[in-house]
Scaffold this motif. Structure first.
Motif, PDB file in Angstrom:
ATOM      1  N   LEU A  94      30.132  48.885  39.718  1.00 14.10           N
ATOM      2  CA  LEU A  94      30.811  48.881  41.014  1.00 14.10           C
ATOM      3  C   LEU A  94      31.094  47.454  41.482  1.00 14.10           C
ATOM      4  CD1 LEU A  94      31.858  50.772  43.194  1.00 14.10           C
ATOM      5  CD2 LEU A  94      29.602  50.680  44.248  1.00 14.10           C
ATOM      6  N   ALA A  95      30.120  46.564  41.294  1.00 11.33           N
ATOM      7  CA  ALA A  95      30.308  45.160  41.684  1.00 11.33           C
ATOM      8  C   ALA A  95      31.451  44.522  40.904  1.00 11.33           C
ATOM      9  CB  ALA A  95      29.013  44.378  41.479  1.00 11.33           C
ATOM     10  N   VAL A  96      31.528  44.795  39.617  1.00 11.75           N
ATOM     11  CA  VAL A  96      32.609  44.247  38.794  1.00 11.75           C
ATOM     12  C   VAL A  96      33.954  44.820  39.249  1.00 11.75           C
ATOM     13  CG1 VAL A  96      33.592  44.127  36.465  1.00 11.75           C
ATOM     14  CG2 VAL A  96      31.135  43.740  36.815  1.00 11.75           C
ATOM     15  N   ALA A  97      34.004  46.119  39.453  1.00 11.14           N
ATOM     16  CA  ALA A  97      35.256  46.757  39.884  1.00 11.14           C
ATOM     17  C   ALA A  97      35.713  46.217  41.240  1.00 11.14           C
ATOM     18  CB  ALA A  97      35.076  48.276  39.952  1.00 11.14           C
ATOM     19  N   ILE A  98      34.774  46.059  42.168  1.00 11.66           N
ATOM     20  CA  ILE A  98      35.116  45.537  43.493  1.00 11.66           C
ATOM     21  C   ILE A  98      35.604  44.095  43.406  1.00 11.66           C
ATOM     22  CG2 ILE A  98      34.074  44.830  45.697  1.00 11.66           C
ATOM     23  CD1 ILE A  98      32.420  47.426  45.550  1.00 11.66           C
ATOM     24  N   GLY A  99      35.124  43.366  42.425  1.00 16.86           N
ATOM     25  CA  GLY A  99      35.571  41.984  42.237  1.00 16.86           C
ATOM     26  C   GLY A  99      36.905  41.863  41.523  1.00 16.86           C
ATOM     27  N   VAL A 100      37.183  42.775  40.610  1.00 15.27           N
ATOM     28  CA  VAL A 100      38.374  42.673  39.756  1.00 15.27           C
ATOM     29  C   VAL A 100      39.588  43.404  40.324  1.00 15.27           C
ATOM     30  CG1 VAL A 100      39.313  43.340  37.494  1.00 15.27           C
ATOM     31  CG2 VAL A 100      37.037  42.313  37.649  1.00 15.27           C
ATOM     32  N   VAL A 101      39.394  44.631  40.764  1.00 16.20           N
ATOM     33  CA  VAL A 101      40.525  45.482  41.153  1.00 16.20           C
ATOM     34  C   VAL A 101      41.328  44.923  42.330  1.00 16.20           C
ATOM     35  CG1 VAL A 101      41.214  47.790  41.941  1.00 16.20           C
ATOM     36  CG2 VAL A 101      39.547  47.532  40.085  1.00 16.20           C
ATOM     37  N   PRO A 102      40.707  44.455  43.413  1.00  7.73           N
ATOM     38  CA  PRO A 102      41.521  43.904  44.500  1.00  7.73           C
ATOM     39  C   PRO A 102      42.354  42.682  44.084  1.00  7.73           C
ATOM     40  CG  PRO A 102      39.340  44.412  45.302  1.00  7.73           C
ATOM     41  CD  PRO A 102      39.298  44.553  43.809  1.00  7.73           C
ATOM     42  N   VAL A 103      41.811  41.864  43.196  1.00  4.89           N
ATOM     43  CA  VAL A 103      42.576  40.707  42.703  1.00  4.89           C
ATOM     44  C   VAL A 103      43.792  41.195  41.930  1.00  4.89           C
ATOM     45  CG1 VAL A 103      42.518  38.685  41.199  1.00  4.89           C
ATOM     46  CG2 VAL A 103      40.554  39.200  42.667  1.00  4.89           C
ATOM     47  N   PHE A 104      43.588  42.182  41.055  1.00  6.14           N
ATOM     48  CA  PHE A 104      44.699  42.772  40.297  1.00  6.14           C
ATOM     49  C   PHE A 104      45.756  43.356  41.232  1.00  6.14           C
ATOM     50  CE2 PHE A 104      46.388  46.898  38.894  1.00  6.14           C
ATOM     51  CZ  PHE A 104      47.220  46.487  37.865  1.00  6.14           C
ATOM     52  N   THR A 105      45.319  44.146  42.222  1.00  3.40           N
ATOM     53  CA  THR A 105      46.303  44.787  43.100  1.00  3.40           C
ATOM     54  C   THR A 105      47.035  43.766  43.975  1.00  3.40           C
ATOM     55  OG1 THR A 105      44.604  45.358  44.739  1.00  3.40           O
ATOM     56  CG2 THR A 105      45.154  47.038  43.102  1.00  3.40           C
ATOM     57  N   PHE A 106      46.349  42.697  44.365  1.00  2.00           N
ATOM     58  CA  PHE A 106      47.028  41.644  45.132  1.00  2.00           C
ATOM     59  C   PHE A 106      48.093  40.960  44.275  1.00  2.00           C
ATOM     60  CE2 PHE A 106      47.392  37.137  46.364  1.00  2.00           C
ATOM     61  CZ  PHE A 106      47.990  37.306  47.605  1.00  2.00           C
ATOM     62  N   ILE A 107      47.728  40.595  43.063  1.00  2.00           N
ATOM     63  CA  ILE A 107      48.677  39.931  42.164  1.00  2.00           C
ATOM     64  C   ILE A 107      49.887  40.830  41.901  1.00  2.00           C
ATOM     65  CG2 ILE A 107      49.018  39.105  39.787  1.00  2.00           C
ATOM     66  CD1 ILE A 107      46.066  38.067  39.966  1.00  2.00           C
ATOM     67  N   MET A 108      49.640  42.098  41.609  1.00  2.00           N
ATOM     68  CA  MET A 108      50.747  43.023  41.333  1.00  2.00           C
ATOM     69  C   MET A 108      51.587  43.278  42.580  1.00  2.00           C
ATOM     70  SD  MET A 108      50.806  43.507  38.167  1.00  2.00           S
ATOM     71  CE  MET A 108      52.088  44.746  38.196  1.00  2.00           C
ATOM     72  N   SER A 109      50.946  43.361  43.736  1.00  3.97           N
ATOM     73  CA  SER A 109      51.694  43.572  44.978  1.00  3.97           C
ATOM     74  C   SER A 109      52.601  42.378  45.261  1.00  3.97           C
ATOM     75  CB  SER A 109      50.736  43.790  46.149  1.00  3.97           C
ATOM     76  OG  SER A 109      50.066  45.011  46.014  1.00  3.97           O
ATOM     77  N   ARG A 110      52.069  41.214  45.057  1.00  7.23           N
ATOM     78  CA  ARG A 110      52.836  39.983  45.330  1.00  7.23           C
ATOM     79  C   ARG A 110      53.952  39.786  44.302  1.00  7.23           C
ATOM     80  NH1 ARG A 110      52.710  34.153  45.273  1.00  7.23           N
ATOM     81  NH2 ARG A 110      52.882  33.431  47.420  1.00  7.23           N
ATOM     82  N   ALA A 111      53.647  40.035  43.026  1.00  5.23           N
ATOM     83  CA  ALA A 111      54.598  39.744  41.951  1.00  5.23           C
ATOM     84  C   ALA A 111      55.609  40.851  41.708  1.00  5.23           C
ATOM     85  CB  ALA A 111      53.830  39.471  40.651  1.00  5.23           C
ATOM     86  N   TRP A 112      55.252  42.100  42.023  1.00  4.36           N
ATOM     87  CA  TRP A 112      56.133  43.209  41.660  1.00  4.36           C
ATOM     88  C   TRP A 112      56.497  44.092  42.853  1.00  4.36           C
ATOM     89  CZ3 TRP A 112      54.933  48.657  40.307  1.00  4.36           C
ATOM     90  CH2 TRP A 112      56.043  49.298  39.718  1.00  4.36           C
ATOM     91  N   THR A 113      55.501  44.622  43.545  1.00  3.88           N
ATOM     92  CA  THR A 113      55.777  45.578  44.609  1.00  3.88           C
ATOM     93  C   THR A 113      56.619  44.976  45.726  1.00  3.88           C
ATOM     94  OG1 THR A 113      53.670  46.668  44.154  1.00  3.88           O
ATOM     95  CG2 THR A 113      54.712  47.158  46.265  1.00  3.88           C
ATOM     96  N   PHE A 114      56.236  43.791  46.186  1.00  2.00           N
ATOM     97  CA  PHE A 114      56.900  43.179  47.341  1.00  2.00           C
ATOM     98  C   PHE A 114      57.597  41.867  46.988  1.00  2.00           C
ATOM     99  CE2 PHE A 114      53.252  45.554  49.221  1.00  2.00           C
ATOM    100  CZ  PHE A 114      53.997  46.501  49.904  1.00  2.00           C
ATOM    101  N   ARG A 115      57.948  41.676  45.744  1.00  7.20           N
ATOM    102  CA  ARG A 115      58.557  40.392  45.356  1.00  7.20           C
ATOM    103  C   ARG A 115      59.895  40.197  46.071  1.00  7.20           C
ATOM    104  NH1 ARG A 115      59.888  42.411  39.580  1.00  7.20           N
ATOM    105  NH2 ARG A 115      61.919  43.349  39.935  1.00  7.20           N
TER     106      ARG A 115
END
Length: 127
Positions: free
Chosen positions: A105-126
């Motif tokens: 859970l600690a790893v997922a909480i650390g990794v997943v938000p970073v991934f979703t932020f990067i994808m949101s910035r680069a693809w979803t809302f570019r």
């Protein structure tokens, strides 16, 4: 303090993540405990409410973009990819590696938000 666009977006994205998490939990608990809806249906409704709040908040405030069907569908894809990533991390850590759930859970909480932020910035809302 928040003059750098990347820093500003990161802080706001995290804030909407916290708000969405509270809405998810609150909606699911209300539906289950007060209205008697089953756990899976309650959780799904809570998740859907959280995705909507997160999408609108991030579109309009974090990334200052118009709300469109295209960006919502992209946001949904990124959200589901994040869920799949979280589930995968949990399975690998607990089942394949035999590690405790809290570590997964600690790893997922650390990794997943970073991934979703990067994808949101680069693809979803570019731009």
């Amino acid at each position: 303090m928040l003059s750098d666009p990347l820093h500003r977006q990161g802080v706001l994205f995290a804030l909407f993540g916290v708000i969405a998490t509270a809405i998810h939990a609150g909606t699911a608990l209300l539906l289950h405990q007060k209205l008697g809806l089953g756990p899976l249906a309650s959780n799904l409704c809570g998740y859907m409410a959280a995705v909507c709040v997160s999408y609108f908040g991030n579109a309009r405030i974090t990334f200052k973009k118009d709300v469109t069907i295209r960006s919502f569908l992209r946001f949904a894809v990124v959200s589901l990819a994040g869920l799949a990533m979280s589930q995968s991390i949990t399975w690998v850590f607990t089942q394949a590696l035999g590690q405790p759930f809290w570590l997964a859970l600690a790893v997922a909480i650390g990794v997943v938000p970073v991934f979703t932020f990067i994808m949101s910035r680069a693809w979803t809302f570019r731009s």
